[in-house]
Design a protein around this motif. Structure first.
Motif, short mmCIF file in Angstrom:
data_model
loop_
_atom_site.label_atom_id
_atom_site.label_comp_id
_atom_site.label_asym_id
_atom_site.label_seq_id
_atom_site.Cartn_x
_atom_site.Cartn_y
_atom_site.Cartn_z
N ARG A 91 -5.41 -12.36 27.82
CA ARG A 91 -6.45 -12.91 28.69
C ARG A 91 -6.23 -14.41 28.87
N TYR A 92 -6.15 -14.85 30.13
CA TYR A 92 -6.06 -16.27 30.43
C TYR A 92 -7.47 -16.85 30.44
N CYS A 93 -7.64 -17.98 29.75
CA CYS A 93 -8.98 -18.56 29.60
C CYS A 93 -9.51 -19.11 30.93
N LYS A 94 -8.64 -19.47 31.81
CA LYS A 94 -9.05 -19.87 33.16
C LYS A 94 -7.95 -19.44 34.13
N ALA A 95 -8.27 -19.44 35.42
CA ALA A 95 -7.28 -19.04 36.42
C ALA A 95 -6.06 -19.96 36.33
N THR A 96 -4.88 -19.37 36.23
CA THR A 96 -3.63 -20.09 36.03
C THR A 96 -2.65 -19.75 37.15
N SER A 124 -11.77 -5.37 30.33
CA SER A 124 -11.70 -3.96 29.96
C SER A 124 -11.54 -3.09 31.20
N GLY A 125 -12.29 -3.41 32.26
CA GLY A 125 -12.19 -2.63 33.49
C GLY A 125 -10.83 -2.74 34.13
N ALA A 126 -10.26 -3.95 34.14
CA ALA A 126 -8.93 -4.14 34.73
C ALA A 126 -7.88 -3.35 33.95
N THR A 127 -8.00 -3.32 32.62
CA THR A 127 -7.06 -2.53 31.82
C THR A 127 -7.22 -1.05 32.11
N GLN A 134 -14.86 -6.20 24.73
CA GLN A 134 -15.23 -7.07 25.84
C GLN A 134 -16.13 -8.22 25.39
N GLN A 135 -17.08 -7.92 24.52
CA GLN A 135 -17.98 -8.96 24.02
C GLN A 135 -17.21 -10.06 23.29
N GLU A 147 -8.89 -1.32 20.81
CA GLU A 147 -8.19 -0.86 22.01
C GLU A 147 -7.39 0.41 21.74
N SER A 148 -6.64 0.43 20.64
CA SER A 148 -5.80 1.60 20.37
C SER A 148 -6.66 2.82 20.07
N THR A 149 -7.74 2.65 19.32
CA THR A 149 -8.61 3.78 19.00
C THR A 149 -9.29 4.32 20.25
#
Length: 355
Positions: A208-213, A338-341, A160-161, A135-137
């Protein structure tokens, strides 16, 4: 080949091959089973990954003595050469994740399932330096070099993967009641860190939340969160303070200090969608339903009052309450992490420009 490219190649030849050495050692890990397939850590890979992820591409003491244009080209070539190493590290983590999942499904190995589940939080932490490096790079490079979009895209794709694979791993263990995804529980594995990067004077840490919280633990707001960003505003210390700290300590003094921290979320909510259909042969017919809408918003605390000086307000408040200040509407399709970030990064950079 230009004179600058000749100079860059000469600089690259002089640099220590730490990335290649790390790649060879990591390949040995993957093929030589230095980590057992079912959770027994024969040798903790975290220090190894820390060294590779946090060190400069050419070694800790590498420095560029060429002109600025050549330095830029040197940095780009170092990024290109590091892609293979980054892909090898991704293979390592993906293989370990698959092995842990197979052990869960097949019930193999000398560890019982409860002991195997205890390995998951440790494995998530082990992946964090790799996420940080990707991410930083990638995100700092986007703002510095316009000639490396393909490299940055690949690095973010690696991130992302791995994020997707780890999320599925946690959900699989949770489906067997071996991990708790309830955020209000102390031993919860509801979310995990997927990287940290700098945006000028901002330091952004992504979860990242593993499921909707639920957005709030004890109040039904109709909002459910899938990601969180902790954004710390860094401030330069006054020169006198920095000099005083450096004189009093043999170690290098920090030139920056953390100011306010802001919290942003990726959330969805189900909104009522009512529309009327009319035609020439019948009266209007009303159809109703819900549509899921995604947005990025900011946590704005209301209780306890963030500006209060009364410590008892904080002590007596079991769970802080906050409103959700929507900043970006993203439509009905869930964006990738990644897109949201990317969306939030653009928002923060535009704010910095205005400030």
């Amino acid at each position: 080949m230009t004179d600058i490219e000749d100079q860059v190649e000469l600089q690259l030849d002089k640099l220590p091959s730490e990335q290649q050495t790390f790649g060879d050692r990591l390949q040995e890990d993957v093929s030589g089973e230095r980590w057992s397939d079912c959770g027994e850590e024969v040798e903790d890979p975290l220090p190894l990954l820390d060294d590779a992820a946090l060190a400069p591409p050419g070694g800790k003491h590498a420095a560029c003595s060429c002109d600025p244009e050549a330095c830029c080209l040197l940095e780009v070539k170092c990024l290109e050469r590091s892609l293979q190493s980054m892909q090898l590290q991704l293979q390592f983590f993906m293989t370990k994740s698959d092995n842990l999942h197979d052990c869960l499904m097949n019930g193999q190995g000398h560890l019982d399932r409860d002991s195997l589940a205890a390995v998951i939080p440790s494995f998530l932490r082990t992946c964090q330096p790799y996420f940080n490096h990707l991410e930083s790079t990638a995100r700092s490079t986007v703002s510095q070099y316009t000639s490396t979009p393909d490299i940055c895209t690949k690095l973010l794709d690696f991130s992302q993967q791995l994020c997707d694979r780890l999320e599925q791993l946690v959900l699989a263990f949770a489906s067997y009641n071996l991990l708790c995804l309830n955020e209000s529980e102390p031993n919860s594995t509801s979310h995990f860190c997927i990287g940290q990067s700098r945006l000028g004077q901002l330091k952004m840490t992504v979860f990242r939340y593993c499921k909707a919280t639920p957005y709030l633990a004890r109040v039904d707001t109709g909002l459910y969160k899938r990601m969180r960003w902790n954004v710390e505003r860094l401030q330069n210390k006054p020169k006198e303070v920095a000099d005083e700290e450096q004189n009093g300590d043999s170690k290098e003094a920090e030139a920056e200090t953390v100011g306010d921290t802001e919290y942003y979320f990726l959330c969805y909510e189900d909104i009522a969608n009512t529309h009327t259909v009319t035609d020439s042969d019948s009266q209007g017919v009303c159809y109703s339903g819900t549509v899921r809408m995604w947005s990025i918003g900011q946590w704005v605390q209301v209780n306890p009052n963030p500006t209060t000086d009364d410590i008892y307000d904080w002590i007596t408040c079991e769970v802080p309450q906050a409103i959700y200040h929507r900043l970006l509407f993203l439509g009905s399709d869930e964006p990738s992490s990644s897109g949201a970030t990317d969306y939030l990064q653009q928002l923060l950079l535009s704010r910095q420009t205005k400030d």
